[in-house]
Each structure stands twice: as structure tokens, then as C-alpha cells.
Design an enzyme around this catalytic site. Structure first.
Site, short mmCIF file in Angstrom:
data_model
loop_
_atom_site.label_atom_id
_atom_site.label_comp_id
_atom_site.label_asym_id
_atom_site.label_seq_id
_atom_site.Cartn_x
_atom_site.Cartn_y
_atom_site.Cartn_z
N HIS A 110 -1.85 10.67 1.14
CA HIS A 110 -2.00 9.44 0.51
C HIS A 110 -1.92 9.39 -1.10
CE1 HIS A 110 -3.18 5.22 0.43
NE2 HIS A 110 -4.21 5.63 -0.31
N ASP A 139 4.51 -14.64 11.10
CA ASP A 139 3.10 -15.23 11.06
C ASP A 139 2.20 -13.86 11.25
OD1 ASP A 139 0.83 -16.26 10.79
OD2 ASP A 139 1.31 -18.06 11.78
N LYS A 147 -6.74 -0.75 11.73
CA LYS A 147 -6.15 -1.12 10.57
C LYS A 147 -5.00 -0.30 10.12
CE LYS A 147 -5.84 -0.78 5.82
NZ LYS A 147 -4.81 0.05 5.08
N GLU A 164 0.69 -1.20 0.12
CA GLU A 164 -0.05 -0.13 -0.01
C GLU A 164 0.85 1.22 0.09
OE1 GLU A 164 -2.80 0.13 3.22
OE2 GLU A 164 -3.77 2.06 2.35
P1 HMG Z 1 4.33 15.36 3.77
O1 HMG Z 1 4.26 16.10 4.95
O2 HMG Z 1 3.84 15.78 2.53
O3 HMG Z 1 5.96 14.97 3.42
O4 HMG Z 1 3.80 13.94 4.16
P2 HMG Z 1 7.00 15.58 3.17
O5 HMG Z 1 7.04 15.72 1.66
O6 HMG Z 1 7.07 16.99 3.86
O7 HMG Z 1 8.31 14.68 3.82
C1 HMG Z 1 8.31 14.73 4.96
C2 HMG Z 1 8.84 13.25 5.59
O8 HMG Z 1 7.80 12.27 5.18
C3 HMG Z 1 10.02 12.85 4.55
O9 HMG Z 1 11.26 13.16 5.29
C4 HMG Z 1 10.02 11.19 4.78
O10 HMG Z 1 10.30 10.96 6.14
C5 HMG Z 1 8.45 11.22 4.66
P3 HMG Z 1 12.63 13.26 4.29
O11 HMG Z 1 12.90 11.85 3.72
O12 HMG Z 1 12.57 14.28 3.41
O13 HMG Z 1 13.78 13.61 5.44
N1 HMG Z 1 8.10 11.05 3.25
C6 HMG Z 1 8.42 10.09 2.61
N2 HMG Z 1 9.25 9.05 2.66
C7 HMG Z 1 9.42 8.01 1.57
N3 HMG Z 1 9.01 8.50 0.26
C8 HMG Z 1 8.15 9.62 0.15
C9 HMG Z 1 8.11 10.56 0.92
N4 HMG Z 1 7.12 11.58 1.41
C10 HMG Z 1 7.44 11.71 2.69
N5 HMG Z 1 7.63 9.73 -1.16
C11 HMG Z 1 2.73 11.76 3.98
C12 HMG Z 1 3.47 12.77 3.23
C13 HMG Z 1 2.04 10.73 3.03
C14 HMG Z 1 3.76 11.11 4.70
C15 HMG Z 1 1.81 12.13 5.38
O14 HMG Z 1 0.64 12.97 4.53
C16 HMG Z 1 1.29 11.08 5.93
O15 HMG Z 1 1.83 10.70 6.86
N6 HMG Z 1 0.01 10.75 5.72
C17 HMG Z 1 -0.83 9.49 6.26
C18 HMG Z 1 -0.53 8.61 5.47
C19 HMG Z 1 -1.11 7.21 5.78
O16 HMG Z 1 -1.75 7.24 7.17
N7 HMG Z 1 -1.29 6.06 5.05
C20 HMG Z 1 -1.70 4.72 5.33
C21 HMG Z 1 -2.81 4.36 4.18
S1 HMG Z 1 -4.37 5.13 4.68
C22 HMG Z 1 -4.89 3.86 5.71
O17 HMG Z 1 -5.11 2.89 5.21
C23 HMG Z 1 -4.89 4.11 7.16
C24 HMG Z 1 -6.27 4.94 7.80
O18 HMG Z 1 -7.62 4.70 7.14
C25 HMG Z 1 -6.04 4.69 9.02
C26 HMG Z 1 -7.25 5.53 10.05
O19 HMG Z 1 -7.88 5.73 9.72
O20 HMG Z 1 -6.61 6.01 11.25
C27 HMG Z 1 -6.01 6.30 7.36
#
Ligand code: HMG
Length: 433
Positions: free
Chosen positions: A388, A291, A275, A85
Site C-alpha cells: 500500500h 448508484d 470495506k 485510493e
Molecule cells: P507487488 O507484488 O509489489 O507488485 O504488489 P509487483 O510489482 O510484483 O507487480 C505485480 C502486479 O501487480 C503487476 O503486474 C500489476 O498487475 C500489479 P504487471 O503490470 O507488472 O504485469 N501492480 C500494479 N498495477 C498498476 N500500477 C502499479 C502496480 N504495481 C503492481 N504501480 C500491490 C503491490 C500493491 C499490488 C500488492 O501489495 C497488493 O495487492 N496489496 C494490497 C493492496 C490493497 O488491498 N489496497 C487497498 C487499500 S487498503 C484497504 O483499504 C483495504 C483493507 O483494509 C481491507 C482489509 O483489511 O481486508 C486492506
């Protein structure tokens, strides 16, 4: 066309591929090519994977990513994560970086007891069964000595066996309820071997000494491990929560606590909340060859232990300090099973510094907490879609088989525009016209 088969397991791999392509894929050469494309050209490596399971026809890849900057109990970790994901690894990395400069994560293993049961039926006098059990218990332990000697020498083994009367649930139903310490092993094989020996000895002794027979139903470990618990925590003064998305840390902390309380009170939300925690946990569990089905089953049972499914994380504000933590059951191993067999698992464990099972429990719990922090931070500030979808952009472009040039143009465009599926479709259609 016959869709059933006898002796499939005896066919060679290429015969299996041909059979499935002919009978279920309309003879598609393209599908066959895909199956073959995923096989490894290193024959030894491929054979190793073929033999992990049965009837193997190809390999199913998951990407292995790294979430760096995890400070756990003052040690730095880069955490390997196997997951499909988008945005999970980015979210974990972002949370790790955030907490690295705010004291890092603290984690502690609270208990490590595993459980296994011999389920049996007995329709005689319960008092007679109890006194028989007390007499026979040393013999049960004695009879497993060959199985337990190595584990005993390392400091683990069988902790206890108790007789449990479950006749209120099912007429005539009792258990031998065993508790075990399996140290760095997940322990399933060890526990199951002990249990099967208990059942043999118990039955043999019962035939000699009891009037009413006992009927063994089954002997098996439990994946519910409420006494194999790890705690992970982060905390800092509220004002230190400020960052680029958090202008008002007081307000953020308040909303964050509200979000956690909702997951504590409301099962529909709790399932999604948990989740998100499992996004982090499963990815590390998979990468380290453990596992994930056992972990999932045990964790969710624990989340419902008070009669209602609820959040696995909790938060509080006390004396101006924001604290966010989880306590969950994780029966993990760093020896045995896939850990010594799968070359990538070995590398993943090496990246983590060859952890003990207790250390791995801490790392996995932290990955879950970090993931939940990142998700809640997004949910209570920007909303989940912004970050996301930014990460998901490449998947949409790949669906449209975008060229490298098209990708570069569109990624550039979405640096200043919100990513939605339809906006990406529009952008790609526009540059192709
Ligand atoms: P951002 O603020 O746009 O990131 O966040 P940024 O560009 O400012 O970068 C900050 C740091 O984020 C980076 O530091 C990385 O550590 C990381 P740096 O490497 O630059 O020193 N980062 C990345 N690492 C690797 N590859 C990348 C990347 N971009 C940033 N391309 C971010 C963007 C997506 C991290 C933020 O919006 C976030 O944390 N969102 C949450 C996403 C999430 O939870 N996803 C899970 C899937 S959704 C789900 O299934 C669960 C849910 O339903 C659960 C719930 O409801 O509780 C949400």
C-alpha cells in the site's frame, strides 16, 4: 457577513462562485482559481456536467484507472475503476493476473428480482383489508399498463404484489410489497412510477369500498435486494497457489481461511474486510455510472441479514482444492440513468464490451472478490503497508511538491527501502539539503 442566502439556485454559475468565495472562502482568489481551473473548456461538456446536479460550481475529478487481465467465465476483461485510493487498482490488477493463470474467475447471476413498497396505515379489520386487496389487485396491475408496456414487451415488468401485515411492528401499518424484473435497467424510476400508480388506484378504490380509510404514507423502491444476487468464485489446487510471496501454499491457504473465518465471526474485522471488497465494487459501480450509495446500503444490509454483520466472502479447502467466493446483492443497470449521458461512462461500458446488467453484476462481483483476495493475501503474508505504501509514495511526494527529478531519485531509493511516511520525509529533506 451574511452566511445565508435566498434564491441561490437562481444565480448564474459565476454568481454562485462569487457568493461562495466571498461568504465562505474569505474572498480567496486562489480558491476561486481552483474552482475555475476544474471547469472544462468544452462548453457543451461542461453544461452536461453542470446539469447532472443542482447548484454546480465546479467539477470534482476522480482518476479513472484500468485493471487488466480479468478472465471471467473464460472471457478477458480490462475493468475500468474510478477511485481516489492508491493501491486499489494495482491490487485488483495483481489478483486478476494471479487468477488468470489459475483458471480465472467464474461468475453466475442467481436472481434478479427488485423490490418496491407502498407503505400505508389502516385501522379497520385485517380480514376485510385482505379480501379488498385480492379484489383490487388486478386493477392495480391494469392501472400501470401504460408505465409497464415497454418493459413488458422486453420481458420484464411487475412480477407480483402482495399485501403485508406489519401491525406487529407498528400499530395499523401495512404494505403493498411489489416485486419487479427490470432487465438491463437499474429500475428505480420504473419501480417508483409503478408504486405511485398503485397507491393512487389503491386509495381511490379504498374510498369507494372500505369503511375504514387507508392513509398512504409513501411509495418507494427498496435498495435492499436479497433476491438480486450474483456469485463470483475462484478455485485451484492448493499447490498452484504458490508464487513469489507464497513459498508454502498449504500454510498460505490455511492462514487465508483463518482470515476469512475471523471476518465471518467478528464484526469489527468484518466491516474492514467488507470495506476492502467495496474498494473494488464501488470503483466499477462509479466508473459505469451506477448508484454506489444504493449498492453500499444494499450490500451492508445483506451482510447483516442473519442478525450480525459478517463477511461477504467465504473460503474452503476440500479434497486439496482451495475455493474462495462471494454472493452479494447488486442492483445494477447498463441502460438509463447516467449510463447514456456521461461520456466517460459510455467509454467504460464500451471497454467492458457493452455488458448487459447481468454481465455487469458478474464483473462487479469479481472486482470485489479480486480486491478482497489481494488484501487478504497481503495481510496474511507481507502485511498491508508494504504494498500500500509503495503505491502511496507518489501521494506523499506530491504533498511535498517534489520535482520530477526529486521523485525519480526517491522512487529509486525506495526500490530497496521500506516506504513509511517518516522515511519519505527524511529522504526528501536529505536530498533538499
Ligand atoms: P507487488 O507484488 O509489489 O507488485 O504488489 P509487483 O510489482 O510484483 O507487480 C505485480 C502486479 O501487480 C503487476 O503486474 C500489476 O498487475 C500489479 P504487471 O503490470 O507488472 O504485469 N501492480 C500494479 N498495477 C498498476 N500500477 C502499479 C502496480 N504495481 C503492481 N504501480 C500491490 C503491490 C500493491 C499490488 C500488492 O501489495 C497488493 O495487492 N496489496 C494490497 C493492496 C490493497 O488491498 N489496497 C487497498 C487499500 S487498503 C484497504 O483499504 C483495504 C483493507 O483494509 C481491507 C482489509 O483489511 O481486508 C486492506
Amino acid at each position: 457577513m451574511h452566511k445565508s442566502v435566498s434564491g441561490f439556485s437562481k444565480l448564474s454559475k459565476s454568481e454562485k462562485i462569487d457568493w461562495i468565495v466571498t461568504h465562505y472562502l474569505s474572498g480567496s482568489e486562489a480558491s476561486k482559481k481552483t474552482l475555475l481551473q476544474y471547469l472544462n473548456s468544452d462548453k457543451k461538456l461542461q453544461q452536461l456536467h453542470d446539469e447532472f446536479i443542482e447548484n454546480t460550481i465546479s467539477n470534482y475529478y476522480l482518476p479513472l484507472g484500468i485493471a487488466p487481465n480479468f478472465k471471467i467465465n473464460d472471457t478477458m476483461y480490462a475493468i475500468p475503476m474510478a477511485i481516489e485510493e492508491s493501491s486499489v487498482v494495482a491490487a485488483a490488477s495483481k489478483a486478476a493476473k494471479f487468477w488468470m493463470s489459475r483458471g480465472g474467475f467464474k461468475a453466475e447471476v442467481l436472481s434478479t428480482t427488485k423490490i418496491g413498497q407502498v407503505h400505508f396505515m389502516f385501522h379497520g379489520d385485517t380480514a376485510v383489508l385482505e379480501s379488498f386487496f385480492n379484489i383490487v389487485k388486478p386493477k392495480l396491475l391494469e392501472a400501470t399498463k401504460d408505465i409497464t408496456k415497454n418493459m413488458d414487451a422486453r420481458g420484464g415488468g411487475i412480477l407480483d404484489i402482495v399485501l403485508k401485515d406489519k401491525t406487529e411492528a407498528i400499530n395499523g401499518y401495512y404494505q403493498l410489497h411489489g416485486t419487479f424484473e427490470t432487465l438491463d435497467a437499474m429500475g428505480a424510476n420504473f419501480i417508483n412510477s409503478c408504486l405511485e400508480q398503485f397507491s393512487k388506484t389503491f386509495k381511490a378504490e379504498a374510498q369507494l369500498h372500505l369503511e375504514s380509510p387507508i392513509e398512504i404514507v409513501m411509495s418507494i423502491l427498496s435498495n435492499y435486494v436479497p433476491d438480486c444476487i450474483v456469485r463470483a468464485e475462484v478455485s485451484c489446487p492448493i499447490e498452484e497457489l504458490a508464487d513469489k510471496n507464497i513459498e508454502d501454499p498449504e500454510m498460505f491457504a490455511k492462514k487465508f481461511l483463518q482470515a476469512v473465518s475471523i471476518a465471518e465471526a467478528e464484526p469489527y474485522r468484518a466491516v474492514t474486510h467488507n470495506k476492502g471488497i467495496m474498494n473494488g465494487i464501488d470503483a466499477v459501480v462509479l466508473a459505469t455510472g451506477n448508484d454506489f450509495r444504493a449498492i453500499e446500503a444494499g450490500v451492508h444490509a445483506y451482510a447483516a441479514r442473519n442478525g450480525q454483520y459478517a463477511s461477504l466472502t467465504h473460503a474452503k479447502i476440500e479434497n486439496g482444492i482451495f475455493t474462495f467466493w462471494t454472493e452479494l446483492p447488486l442492483a445494477l443497470g447498463t441502460v438509463g440513468g447516467l449510463t447514456g449521458l456521461h461520456p466517460l461512462v459510455k467509454v467504460a461500458l464500451d471497454i467492458l464490451g457493452k455488458p448487459s446488467a447481468k454481465e455487469l453484476m458478474q464483473i462487479v462481483a469479481v472486482a470485489g472478490l479480486a480486491q478482497n483476495f489481494a488484501a487478504l493475501k497481503s495481510l496474511t503474508t507481507t502485511g498491508i503497508q508494504e504494498g500500500h505504501m509503495k503505491m502511496h509514495l507518489m501521494n506523499i511526494l506530491n504533498q511535498f511538491e517534489a520535482t520530477d527529478k526529486e521523485k525519480a531519485t526517491i522512487v529509486d531509493h525506495f526500490k530497496t527501502h521500506t516506504v513509511t511516511h517518516s522515511a519519505v520525509v527524511q529522504a526528501i529533506t536529505a536530498i533538499r539539503q
